[in-house]
Write a protein that holds these residues in place. Sequence first.
Motif, PDB file in Angstrom:
ATOM      1  N   VAL A 172      58.943 104.765  70.151  1.00 57.69           N
ATOM      2  CA  VAL A 172      58.166 104.447  71.346  1.00 57.69           C
ATOM      3  C   VAL A 172      56.713 104.375  70.905  1.00 57.69           C
ATOM      4  O   VAL A 172      56.165 105.340  70.379  1.00 57.69           O
ATOM      5  CB  VAL A 172      58.356 105.529  72.430  1.00 57.69           C
ATOM      6  N   GLN A 173      56.099 103.205  71.096  1.00 56.60           N
ATOM      7  CA  GLN A 173      54.741 102.994  70.609  1.00 56.60           C
ATOM      8  C   GLN A 173      53.793 102.662  71.763  1.00 56.60           C
ATOM      9  O   GLN A 173      54.160 101.945  72.682  1.00 56.60           O
ATOM     10  CB  GLN A 173      54.715 101.854  69.592  1.00 56.60           C
ATOM     11  N   ALA A 174      52.592 103.198  71.663  1.00 58.25           N
ATOM     12  CA  ALA A 174      51.552 102.893  72.646  1.00 58.25           C
ATOM     13  C   ALA A 174      50.846 101.619  72.189  1.00 58.25           C
ATOM     14  O   ALA A 174      49.775 101.652  71.604  1.00 58.25           O
ATOM     15  CB  ALA A 174      50.578 104.058  72.762  1.00 58.25           C
ATOM     16  N   ASN A 175      51.469 100.472  72.461  1.00 58.80           N
ATOM     17  CA  ASN A 175      50.924  99.183  72.045  1.00 58.80           C
ATOM     18  C   ASN A 175      50.732  98.283  73.275  1.00 58.80           C
ATOM     19  O   ASN A 175      50.825  98.745  74.412  1.00 58.80           O
ATOM     20  CB  ASN A 175      51.841  98.529  71.000  1.00 58.80           C
ATOM     21  N   SER A 176      50.488  97.010  73.049  1.00 61.17           N
ATOM     22  CA  SER A 176      50.232  96.089  74.161  1.00 61.17           C
ATOM     23  C   SER A 176      51.452  95.956  75.075  1.00 61.17           C
ATOM     24  O   SER A 176      51.307  95.807  76.290  1.00 61.17           O
ATOM     25  CB  SER A 176      49.803  94.719  73.637  1.00 61.17           C
ATOM     26  N   GLN A 177      52.641  96.026  74.495  1.00 60.97           N
ATOM     27  CA  GLN A 177      53.844  95.959  75.337  1.00 60.97           C
ATOM     28  C   GLN A 177      53.955  97.186  76.238  1.00 60.97           C
ATOM     29  O   GLN A 177      54.413  97.087  77.370  1.00 60.97           O
ATOM     30  CB  GLN A 177      55.091  95.829  74.475  1.00 60.97           C
ATOM     31  N   MET A 178      53.528  98.336  75.735  1.00 60.03           N
ATOM     32  CA  MET A 178      53.563  99.555  76.541  1.00 60.03           C
ATOM     33  C   MET A 178      52.559  99.436  77.685  1.00 60.03           C
ATOM     34  O   MET A 178      52.843  99.854  78.812  1.00 60.03           O
ATOM     35  CB  MET A 178      53.272 100.786  75.682  1.00 60.03           C
ATOM     36  N   ILE A 179      51.409  98.857  77.424  1.00 56.23           N
ATOM     37  CA  ILE A 179      50.412  98.654  78.485  1.00 56.23           C
ATOM     38  C   ILE A 179      50.986  97.741  79.561  1.00 56.23           C
ATOM     39  O   ILE A 179      50.830  98.000  80.761  1.00 56.23           O
ATOM     40  CB  ILE A 179      49.096  98.100  77.903  1.00 56.23           C
ATOM     41  N   GLU A 180      51.690  96.677  79.153  1.00 58.11           N
ATOM     42  CA  GLU A 180      52.336  95.775  80.113  1.00 58.11           C
ATOM     43  C   GLU A 180      53.389  96.512  80.939  1.00 58.11           C
ATOM     44  O   GLU A 180      53.489  96.317  82.151  1.00 58.11           O
ATOM     45  CB  GLU A 180      52.977  94.591  79.390  1.00 58.11           C
ATOM     46  N   LEU A 181      54.160  97.361  80.280  1.00 54.60           N
ATOM     47  CA  LEU A 181      55.178  98.141  80.990  1.00 54.60           C
ATOM     48  C   LEU A 181      54.517  99.093  81.990  1.00 54.60           C
ATOM     49  O   LEU A 181      54.967  99.214  83.130  1.00 54.60           O
ATOM     50  CB  LEU A 181      56.048  98.919  79.998  1.00 54.60           C
ATOM     51  N   GLN A 182      53.434  99.733  81.594  1.00 55.94           N
ATOM     52  CA  GLN A 182      52.722 100.633  82.500  1.00 55.94           C
ATOM     53  C   GLN A 182      52.196  99.865  83.712  1.00 55.94           C
ATOM     54  O   GLN A 182      52.305 100.345  84.847  1.00 55.94           O
ATOM     55  CB  GLN A 182      51.575 101.331  81.774  1.00 55.94           C
ATOM     56  N   GLU A 183      51.635  98.688  83.491  1.00 63.25           N
ATOM     57  CA  GLU A 183      51.130  97.875  84.604  1.00 63.25           C
ATOM     58  C   GLU A 183      52.264  97.471  85.536  1.00 63.25           C
ATOM     59  O   GLU A 183      52.109  97.491  86.758  1.00 63.25           O
ATOM     60  CB  GLU A 183      50.401  96.630  84.070  1.00 63.25           C
ATOM     61  N   SER A 184      53.409  97.113  84.968  1.00 60.92           N
ATOM     62  CA  SER A 184      54.567  96.739  85.777  1.00 60.92           C
ATOM     63  C   SER A 184      55.053  97.920  86.612  1.00 60.92           C
ATOM     64  O   SER A 184      55.356  97.769  87.800  1.00 60.92           O
ATOM     65  CB  SER A 184      55.697  96.250  84.857  1.00 60.92           C
ATOM     66  N   ILE A 185      55.088  99.095  86.012  1.00 58.76           N
ATOM     67  CA  ILE A 185      55.533 100.286  86.748  1.00 58.76           C
ATOM     68  C   ILE A 185      54.533 100.638  87.846  1.00 58.76           C
ATOM     69  O   ILE A 185      54.927 101.007  88.956  1.00 58.76           O
ATOM     70  CB  ILE A 185      55.777 101.472  85.783  1.00 58.76           C
ATOM     71  N   LYS A 186      53.241 100.490  87.569  1.00 58.92           N
ATOM     72  CA  LYS A 186      52.234 100.737  88.610  1.00 58.92           C
ATOM     73  C   LYS A 186      52.446  99.807  89.796  1.00 58.92           C
ATOM     74  O   LYS A 186      52.332 100.211  90.950  1.00 58.92           O
ATOM     75  CB  LYS A 186      50.830 100.503  88.054  1.00 58.92           C
ATOM     76  N   LYS A 187      52.759  98.548  89.498  1.00 63.38           N
ATOM     77  CA  LYS A 187      52.873  97.531  90.545  1.00 63.38           C
ATOM     78  C   LYS A 187      54.210  97.588  91.283  1.00 63.38           C
ATOM     79  O   LYS A 187      54.250  97.496  92.512  1.00 63.38           O
ATOM     80  CB  LYS A 187      52.692  96.152  89.908  1.00 63.38           C
ATOM     81  N   TYR A 188      55.322  97.741  90.543  1.00 60.71           N
ATOM     82  CA  TYR A 188      56.653  97.628  91.141  1.00 60.71           C
ATOM     83  C   TYR A 188      57.474  98.916  91.127  1.00 60.71           C
ATOM     84  O   TYR A 188      58.533  98.972  91.738  1.00 60.71           O
ATOM     85  CB  TYR A 188      57.467  96.554  90.412  1.00 60.71           C
ATOM     86  N   GLY A 189      57.012  99.926  90.397  1.00 64.62           N
ATOM     87  CA  GLY A 189      57.817 101.128  90.219  1.00 64.62           C
ATOM     88  C   GLY A 189      58.798 100.931  89.069  1.00 64.62           C
ATOM     89  O   GLY A 189      58.795  99.905  88.396  1.00 64.62           O
ATOM     90  N   ILE A 190      59.649 101.904  88.858  1.00 61.91           N
ATOM     91  CA  ILE A 190      60.666 101.805  87.809  1.00 61.91           C
ATOM     92  C   ILE A 190      61.870 101.104  88.418  1.00 61.91           C
ATOM     93  O   ILE A 190      62.568 101.654  89.266  1.00 61.91           O
ATOM     94  CB  ILE A 190      61.029 103.194  87.254  1.00 61.91           C
ATOM     95  N   LEU A 191      62.100  99.861  87.982  1.00 61.50           N
ATOM     96  CA  LEU A 191      63.154  99.033  88.571  1.00 61.50           C
ATOM     97  C   LEU A 191      64.541  99.398  88.069  1.00 61.50           C
ATOM     98  O   LEU A 191      65.519  99.278  88.810  1.00 61.50           O
ATOM     99  CB  LEU A 191      62.871  97.553  88.279  1.00 61.50           C
ATOM    100  N   ASN A 192      64.646  99.802  86.816  1.00 65.45           N
ATOM    101  CA  ASN A 192      65.931 100.203  86.239  1.00 65.45           C
ATOM    102  C   ASN A 192      65.892 101.692  85.916  1.00 65.45           C
ATOM    103  O   ASN A 192      65.081 102.117  85.092  1.00 65.45           O
ATOM    104  CB  ASN A 192      66.220  99.422  84.947  1.00 65.45           C
ATOM    105  N   PRO A 193      66.761 102.475  86.545  1.00 66.29           N
ATOM    106  CA  PRO A 193      66.755 103.912  86.282  1.00 66.29           C
ATOM    107  C   PRO A 193      67.084 104.218  84.817  1.00 66.29           C
ATOM    108  O   PRO A 193      67.766 103.444  84.153  1.00 66.29           O
ATOM    109  CB  PRO A 193      67.859 104.457  87.187  1.00 66.29           C
ATOM    110  N   LEU A 194      66.594 105.332  84.335  1.00 68.69           N
ATOM    111  CA  LEU A 194      66.959 105.803  83.010  1.00 68.69           C
ATOM    112  C   LEU A 194      68.418 106.260  83.060  1.00 68.69           C
ATOM    113  O   LEU A 194      68.917 106.614  84.130  1.00 68.69           O
ATOM    114  CB  LEU A 194      66.095 107.001  82.614  1.00 68.69           C
ATOM    115  N   ILE A 195      69.076 106.251  81.927  1.00 66.46           N
ATOM    116  CA  ILE A 195      70.426 106.793  81.834  1.00 66.46           C
ATOM    117  C   ILE A 195      70.324 108.066  81.016  1.00 66.46           C
ATOM    118  O   ILE A 195      69.756 108.071  79.925  1.00 66.46           O
ATOM    119  CB  ILE A 195      71.406 105.796  81.206  1.00 66.46           C
ATOM    120  N   VAL A 196      70.839 109.151  81.576  1.00 67.50           N
ATOM    121  CA  VAL A 196      70.748 110.462  80.920  1.00 67.50           C
ATOM    122  C   VAL A 196      72.118 111.124  80.940  1.00 67.50           C
ATOM    123  O   VAL A 196      72.999 110.734  81.696  1.00 67.50           O
ATOM    124  CB  VAL A 196      69.708 111.365  81.611  1.00 67.50           C
TER     125      VAL A 196
END
Length: 160
Positions: free
Chosen positions: A32-56
Amino acid sequence: MEEKKELLDQDERVVEIELERLRGFVNHPFKVQANSQMIELQESIKKYGILNPLIVRPRQDGTYEIISGHRRKFAAEKIGYRKVPVIIRVLKDDEAVVSMVDSNLQREMISPSEKAFAYKMKYEAIKRKAGRRKCGQVDHNLGKKSIELISLKKYIDNLV
């Protein structure tokens, strides 16, 4: 733990679990890297929430091991989430390895070393699930060796 109404399998439902109760998968091959893709994911989560639940899967100490969703957990944590939606699945160790590898191999940016280690983990898990340690581990339902099953899945995934 707050339950949502969405039912999945007979015993599975989407629930929200506190981040501090989640643990990473042991020997997880994908970084798991704090890169540009992670920033995009963070922005998406801020805007839409977590769309796909984690599997645990549940652990004996009352925590949960992440099978799928390490990046979503990291992103949610960085933007201040305290809980995330998860699907709790009861999986044996080898089932968990196969599920973790399969759910992560669809990602776009995977290094060759991560991919190789993941396939090795999957191969070893399939061999153990077959219950035999010799003869290339033939799956008697399909008549194929473990390594052939992995290759076939990879081939089909590349076609899609």
